[in-house]
Scaffold this motif. Structure first.
Motif, mmCIF file in Angstrom:
data_model
loop_
_atom_site.group_PDB
_atom_site.id
_atom_site.type_symbol
_atom_site.label_atom_id
_atom_site.label_comp_id
_atom_site.label_asym_id
_atom_site.label_seq_id
_atom_site.Cartn_x
_atom_site.Cartn_y
_atom_site.Cartn_z
ATOM 1 N N PHE A 111 -128.733 22.351 -46.810
ATOM 2 C CA PHE A 111 -129.006 21.228 -47.720
ATOM 3 C C PHE A 111 -130.371 20.581 -47.466
ATOM 4 O O PHE A 111 -131.177 20.417 -48.376
ATOM 5 N N GLY A 112 -130.614 20.232 -46.203
ATOM 6 C CA GLY A 112 -131.872 19.566 -45.868
ATOM 7 C C GLY A 112 -133.078 20.437 -46.144
ATOM 8 O O GLY A 112 -134.131 19.953 -46.545
ATOM 9 N N LYS A 114 -133.289 22.688 -48.497
ATOM 10 C CA LYS A 114 -133.508 22.756 -49.944
ATOM 11 C C LYS A 114 -134.157 21.482 -50.458
ATOM 12 O O LYS A 114 -135.098 21.541 -51.246
ATOM 13 N N VAL A 115 -133.655 20.326 -50.044
ATOM 14 C CA VAL A 115 -134.218 19.099 -50.610
ATOM 15 C C VAL A 115 -135.645 18.864 -50.108
ATOM 16 O O VAL A 115 -136.396 18.122 -50.734
ATOM 17 N N ASN A 116 -136.016 19.514 -49.013
ATOM 18 C CA ASN A 116 -137.378 19.345 -48.516
ATOM 19 C C ASN A 116 -138.288 20.510 -48.895
ATOM 20 O O ASN A 116 -139.394 20.629 -48.376
ATOM 21 N N VAL A 166 -133.984 20.652 -40.458
ATOM 22 C CA VAL A 166 -135.276 20.238 -41.016
ATOM 23 C C VAL A 166 -136.317 20.003 -39.919
ATOM 24 O O VAL A 166 -137.396 19.485 -40.185
ATOM 25 N N ALA B 197 -127.005 12.507 -46.903
ATOM 26 C CA ALA B 197 -128.058 13.147 -47.693
ATOM 27 C C ALA B 197 -129.380 12.379 -47.593
ATOM 28 O O ALA B 197 -130.441 12.980 -47.404
ATOM 29 N N LEU B 200 -131.335 13.052 -44.540
ATOM 30 C CA LEU B 200 -132.019 14.343 -44.454
ATOM 31 C C LEU B 200 -133.303 14.343 -45.274
ATOM 32 O O LEU B 200 -133.956 15.372 -45.418
ATOM 33 N N GLY B 201 -133.636 13.197 -45.832
ATOM 34 C CA GLY B 201 -134.863 13.110 -46.607
ATOM 35 C C GLY B 201 -134.677 13.387 -48.081
ATOM 36 O O GLY B 201 -135.640 13.641 -48.791
ATOM 37 N N ALA B 202 -133.424 13.325 -48.570
ATOM 38 C CA ALA B 202 -133.187 13.557 -49.994
ATOM 39 C C ALA B 202 -133.632 12.338 -50.787
ATOM 40 O O ALA B 202 -133.523 11.207 -50.327
ATOM 41 N N THR B 203 -134.143 12.591 -51.998
ATOM 42 C CA THR B 203 -134.502 11.487 -52.882
ATOM 43 C C THR B 203 -133.245 11.047 -53.635
ATOM 44 O O THR B 203 -132.210 11.697 -53.569
ATOM 45 N N GLN B 206 -131.903 13.620 -55.971
ATOM 46 C CA GLN B 206 -131.258 14.732 -55.251
ATOM 47 C C GLN B 206 -129.886 14.321 -54.735
ATOM 48 O O GLN B 206 -128.935 15.096 -54.806
ATOM 49 N N ARG B 210 -127.046 16.526 -56.294
ATOM 50 C CA ARG B 210 -126.589 17.565 -55.372
ATOM 51 C C ARG B 210 -125.423 17.131 -54.508
ATOM 52 O O ARG B 210 -124.746 17.970 -53.920
#
Lengths: 258, 310
Positions: A111-112, A114-116, A166, B197, B200-203, B206, B210
């Motif tokens: 997940f991490g 992909k979002v990064n 990440v 989420a 983990l740096g998600a916006t 996202q 997601r």
């Protein structure tokens, strides 16, 4: 200390409010790089709040305000120009209760990435992260199954793998073993020790023995009469636990109050 | 028991007996109330089946289901009982409505649950609920007298009665249903998943798309299906704005007739009571009932299969 230690996070005059309530007062703290730093103190002293200042998670709570500076890699995290999502990809977090996504084991770790917008080989990164979290051998044959099929301790190690994927410079851990049984707790503690040479770890814990076992440095916080948290003492764990400078620290550590 | 027998007569046993009787009575009354809706359902189903069976004694089920010509009110040589044009009209309207309601409703729900500050949410939600409370006949006239003329400026060949306008307005009508139910499902997703989420740096987008939407998917799909069943069964709007010309077409610009609108037309007295023409409405009604039932059952299974449990 013989050599000059590198500083991972430098907290200067940090104050935190939730609405009109001041949760943290004038915190000053230098967290050393690639060491384990424990934040201890009685309930409500703001340990978790302090931890959440390091990756700007507090601002997800409506009404939270932060004053002062948290210096990381030469910049103040609370500078207007800083993007909190970038900070969070460099400073990871593991929570009190295991909180895997309702997805497969693989998807959780990926997940991490992909979002990064990770450019490398995701399969390899997933394996590497699971190995670092000492979970690979247990799950390598069932990466596609739901993360909820794992035990609580495994779920927490999965959350650690997810955070490590990440490649953060710092990992924040908010009482990561408080929901786990003693054996799973030991596994997490071993893991923290193994990770320490490569990653800076800041861990909030309620458990004094745990702080003594896993950490290199310990910060002791207390609650003032106005219910604001403040830093009492900070130093090498061995010193805090055997020869504290402050009487209050000694009282807390020897269990005279909690 | 022993405590009660040791206690002196401060308790009046007659009072207790009366309370027990009341308790029983109340239970009976509540049971009867629950029974009313069950009996009504059975009654409706019985009437539908009874008349539909009589209809199918005259018209074979197969030719009813596969016939492409619907003209039951014409005189015999031109009379025809193929229901497909009505089904096509219904599905055409429903498709147009879904194309509006699903994206707009879902986006609204995401906005309300993930983006809007508390104050904005508290303002918008009641407005949406008012939208859901407007009588459908008002939507019908809105489609006919406002949306159609406006569309005709862009599409000059659009007929006065058309599936497009009715479908679009139907879509707007069911947006509150989609958004409100979807939002409930999203709000039920634990905060810890969002935090994981974000950490983990998600916006925000996202996290919404997601994590929250997949975790709430079963509720969202249920909302979609309920809203679509509502669209299939909706009557007044399509009777007013979509026309009364059964036509096997997929072109939303044309005038069509839905199953429900046909039932209205006949109920208003276009056929003699008890005649074969009159019984068509029970056959159409029964088919409509089956269609919504299948939707709901399908929804039930889809929800169970796709569930991301947390």
């Amino acid at each position: 200390m013989a050599e000059v230690a590198e500083i991972a996070i430098n907290v200067k005059n940090l104050n935190v409010w939730y609405g009109s309530f001041q949760a943290l007062k004038d915190i000053n703290l230098e967290v050393e790089k690639n060491q384990v730093t424990a934040l201890i103190g009685p309930s409500g002293c703001g340990k978790s709040t302090l931890l959440r200042c390091f990756n700007r998670m507090n601002e997800l709570i409506p009404g939270a305000r932060v004053g002062g500076q948290v210096m990381f890699a030469g910049t103040n995290l609370y500078d207007a120009s800083v993007d909190p999502t970038e900070i969070r990809s460099r400073i990871g977090m593991v929570f009190q209760k295991p909180n895997p996504f309702p997805k497969s084991i693989y998807q959780n770790v990926a997940f991490g990435l992909k979002v990064n917008g990770y450019q490398g080989n995701v399969d390899e990164a997933v394996e590497r992260s699971l190995r670092r979290a000492a979970l690979w051998e247990e799950v390598k044959d069932r990466l596609g199954t739901s993360a909820f099929k794992l035990s609580g301790g495994q779920q927490q190690r999965l959350c650690i793998a997810r955070a490590l994927a990440v490649e953060p410079e710092i990992v924040l851990m908010d009482e990561p073993a408080s929901a786990l049984d003693p054996i799973a707790t030991l596994a997490i503690e071993d893991l923290i020790r193994e990770l320490a040479p490569e990653v800076t770890i800041i861990i909030v814990t309620h458990n004094m023995q745990q702080a003594a076992r896993v950490s290199d440095y310990t910060a002791f916080l207390m609650v003032s009469e106005e219910r604001s948290g403040y830093l009492v003492e900070y130093g090498p764990t061995s010193q805090i636990f055997t020869n504290p400078k402050e009487e209050r620290t000694e009282a807390y550590i020897t269990g005279r109050f909690s | 028991m022993s405590i009660a027998s040791n206690t002196p007569s401060a308790f009046r046993r007659t009072g207790r007996r009366r309370a027990a009787f009341q308790e029983k009575l109340v239970k009976r009354i509540f049971f009867l109330c629950a029974l009313v809706s069950v009996l009504t359902t059975l009654g409706i189903l019985g009437t539908l089946l009874n008349e539909a069976i009589k209809f199918f004694l005259d018209v074979p089920v197969w030719s009813f289901l596969t016939g492409t010509q619907w003209s039951p009110l014409f005189s015999p040589p031109y009379q025809s009982f193929g229901v497909l044009p009505l089904v096509a009209g219904t599905l055409l309207i429903t498709t147009v409505a879904a194309a509006v309601a699903l994206p707009v409703g879902l986006a609204t729900a995401i906005f309300l649950s993930e983006y809007a500050p508390e104050r904005v949410r508290k303002t918008i939600k009641p407005i949406l609920e008012v939208l859901a409370g407007i009588p459908t006949v008002v939507y019908g006239f809105f489609a006919l007298t406002f949306v159609t003329p406006m569309l005709q400026k862009v599409l000059p060949e659009l007929l006065v009665f058309n599936a497009l306008s009715a479908g679009l307005v139907m879509g707007l009508m069911i947006v509150p249903m989609v958004s409100s139910l979807s939002e409930d499902a999203m709000l039920a997703v634990p905060r810890s998943l969002r935090e994981a989420a974000y950490a983990l740096g998600a916006t925000r987008i996202q996290v919404s798309l997601r994590v929250v939407v997949p975790a709430a998917l079963s509720g969202i799909v249920a909302a979609f299906i309920l809203a679509l069943s509502r669209a299939i069964g909706e009557t007044m709007l399509v009777t007013i704005a979509a026309g009364a010309t059964p036509k096997l077409t997929l072109n939303p610009m044309e005038s069509i007739q839905t199953m429900t609108a046909y039932i209205v037309q006949v109920s208003l007295g276009e056929a003699v009571h008890g005649s074969l023409e009159f019984r068509t409405i029970f056959a159409v009604g029964f088919l409509l009932f089956i269609m919504t039932l299948v939707m709901n059952v399908l929804g039930y299974f889809v929800v169970r299969r796709w569930r991301e449990k947390y």
